[in-house]
Design a protein around this motif. Structure first.
Motif, PDB file in Angstrom:
ATOM      1  N   TYR A 185      -4.440  -4.938   7.019  1.00 41.11           N
ATOM      2  CA  TYR A 185      -3.263  -5.788   6.898  1.00 41.11           C
ATOM      3  C   TYR A 185      -2.210  -5.538   7.968  1.00 41.11           C
ATOM      4  N   ARG A 186      -2.477  -4.631   8.892  1.00 42.26           N
ATOM      5  CA  ARG A 186      -1.627  -4.471  10.070  1.00 42.26           C
ATOM      6  C   ARG A 186      -2.066  -5.391  11.210  1.00 42.26           C
TER       7      ARG A 186
ATOM      8  N   PHE B  65       0.856  -1.184   0.000  1.00 44.70           N
ATOM      9  CA  PHE B  65       0.000   0.000   0.000  1.00 44.70           C
ATOM     10  C   PHE B  65       0.892   1.233   0.000  1.00 44.70           C
TER      11      PHE B  65
ATOM     12  N   GLU C 290      -5.360  -1.094   4.001  1.00 46.01           N
ATOM     13  CA  GLU C 290      -4.037  -0.800   4.522  1.00 46.01           C
ATOM     14  C   GLU C 290      -4.006  -0.992   6.041  1.00 46.01           C
ATOM     15  N   ARG C 291      -5.063  -0.545   6.710  1.00 46.90           N
ATOM     16  CA  ARG C 291      -5.170  -0.764   8.159  1.00 46.90           C
ATOM     17  C   ARG C 291      -5.404  -2.233   8.471  1.00 46.90           C
TER      18      ARG C 291
ATOM     19  N   TYR D 170       2.416   1.309   3.552  1.00 45.73           N
ATOM     20  CA  TYR D 170       2.656   0.076   4.299  1.00 45.73           C
ATOM     21  C   TYR D 170       2.850  -1.091   3.343  1.00 45.73           C
ATOM     22  N   ARG D 171       3.877  -1.909   3.636  1.00 44.19           N
ATOM     23  CA  ARG D 171       4.115  -3.145   2.895  1.00 44.19           C
ATOM     24  C   ARG D 171       4.304  -4.272   3.899  1.00 44.19           C
TER      25      ARG D 171
ATOM     26  N   TYR E  74      -8.742   2.357  -0.118  1.00 41.04           N
ATOM     27  CA  TYR E  74      -7.523   1.582   0.063  1.00 41.04           C
ATOM     28  C   TYR E  74      -7.011   1.681   1.503  1.00 41.04           C
ATOM     29  N   ARG E  75      -7.337   2.788   2.184  1.00 37.79           N
ATOM     30  CA  ARG E  75      -6.859   2.974   3.554  1.00 37.79           C
ATOM     31  C   ARG E  75      -7.460   1.937   4.509  1.00 37.79           C
TER      32      ARG E  75
ATOM     33  N   THR F  11      -0.334   0.279  -4.561  1.00 36.87           N
ATOM     34  CA  THR F  11       0.464   1.478  -4.817  1.00 36.87           C
ATOM     35  C   THR F  11       0.135   2.076  -6.180  1.00 36.87           C
TER      36      THR F  11
END
Length: 363
Positions: free
Chosen positions: A321-322, A70, A318-319, A73-74, A314-315, A171
């Motif tokens: 996958y944490r 993202f 992104e969150r 974040y990767r 996408y955010r 990305t």
């Protein structure tokens, strides 16, 4: 003619049912009615979690992990990931049961199917159990979100050098909703590259997707030798009311609500249903458990599509996958625990959330 099982539709769900029956009821008489030239159609299916042993003959490629990317974040995830191709499904299923291709089911009852063969002849098949799994085009959903994609299986001029899939490369420029590129390394010089969207509408600009795939491949330094195959899809991501119901005939697969409302991943859910059918399990209990998971998943869809502007969705991922890897795995398998649900819902919300939408009660 009378059978033990009549499987209407030759897609993933009934393909898995046929293999589960072969494993658990080897003497069962099974017939599959498929309108195409072969079972499986033109698809690629993947799954994250462990599956019953009878699924293994379907696996074309298996990897030890996968990646996501993202803007901020990767991550490399260690969970195994596996791929099933339609060609492999067709080969294995055709060996497992009687398959009548280029045949159309004119009517489907609890114990019979009226079939028109490819030569125009009409006949009636009788079976102790009829399972209707004719696909997402028959799904009754209240969808206002859609997963759309164009995927191309590419043969490259030189090895790509990838050891793991890229499940989400977000990305890339965000357009038409949440957009990401999905990359599967199928062999040393072959990759599946898919341009994917979580969108508000059903229109899929296939030409633009092909151009985007070509640009993405070129940016990776790869040269396309040939486009071996292309697949497309427009799948509803329902916001409400798609819980599976048990009846006769059994409505299975996507049309029966046996799929993941957020991701479209149907493999682990279809495998659970197939295994329960073949083992004579409690389908009503399975449906109740599935309905509970679906209710939460559709709540997530309402949040994704109503609380976030298209270019901000996408955010959310992104969150997501944490979160702990075990939660990610159970999410894709649609087997979330109460703790998983709390981890997904609570905490600092992703940037880009529309507070006005939240206050209007769009939940």
């Amino acid at each position: 003619m009378t059978y033990d099982f009549a499987l209407v539709g030759g897609g993933l769900q009934n393909g898995l049912v046929a293999l589960a029956l072969q494993a658990h009821q080897p003497d069962a008489r099974i017939v599959m009615i498929e309108r195409g030239d072969a079972p499986g159609g033109n698809h690629t299916w993947c799954f994250h979690d462990e599956v019953p042993a009878w699924v293994e003959p379907l696996v074309a490629v298996r990897w030890a992990g996968y990646d996501v990317a993202f803007p901020a974040y990767r991550r490399e995830l260690a969970a195994p990931y596996a791929c099933v191709t339609s060609a492999r499904l067709a080969e294995v299923v055709t060996a497992a049961c009687e398959v009548r291709t280029r045949a159309t089911a004119l009517s489907v009852g609890a114990d019979h199917v009226v079939v028109r063969a490819h030569d125009g002849a009409v006949g009636e098949l009788h079976a102790r159990v009829v399972i209707d799994a004719r696909g997402p085009d028959r799904a009754q959903t209240a969808a206002s979100g859609w997963q759309k994609f164009v995927g191309q299986e590419l043969r490259l001029a030189a090895p790509h050098g990838l050891a793991r899939p890229m499940l989400m490369d977000a990305t890339v420029a965000q357009r038409d909703g949440f957009r990401f590129v999905y990359v599967l390394p199928l062999a040393g010089d072959r990759v599946l590259v898919e341009d994917t969207f979580f969108s508000d509408g059903t229109y899929l600009d296939a030409a633009a997707c092909r151009e985007a795939i070509a640009a993405y491949v070129a940016a990776r330094g790869w040269t396309i030798a040939a486009v071996e195959r292309e697949e497309t899809g427009v799948l509803p991501l329902p916001l409400r009311g798609t819980a599976a119901r048990i009846g006769a005939p059994l409505l299975a697969g996507y049309a029966g609500g046996w799929f993941h409302p957020v991701t479209g991943y149907s493999f682990p859910i279809a495998a659970r249903l197939a295994d329960a059918i073949a083992r004579g399990g409690d389908l009503a209990k399975l449906a109740r458990g599935h309905a509970k998971q679906v209710e939460f998943a559709q709540r997530l869809n309402r949040m994704l599509f109503r609380w976030f502007a298209p270019d901000q969705r996408y955010r959310v991922l992104e969150r997501f996958y944490r979160l702990p890897e075990t939660t990610v795995q159970r999410f894709y398998a649609l087997e979330l625990t109460a703790l998983d649900r709390a981890r997904i819902l609570f905490g600092r919300p992703p940037r880009g959330m529309s507070w006005s939408a939240l206050l209007r009660g769009h939940a």
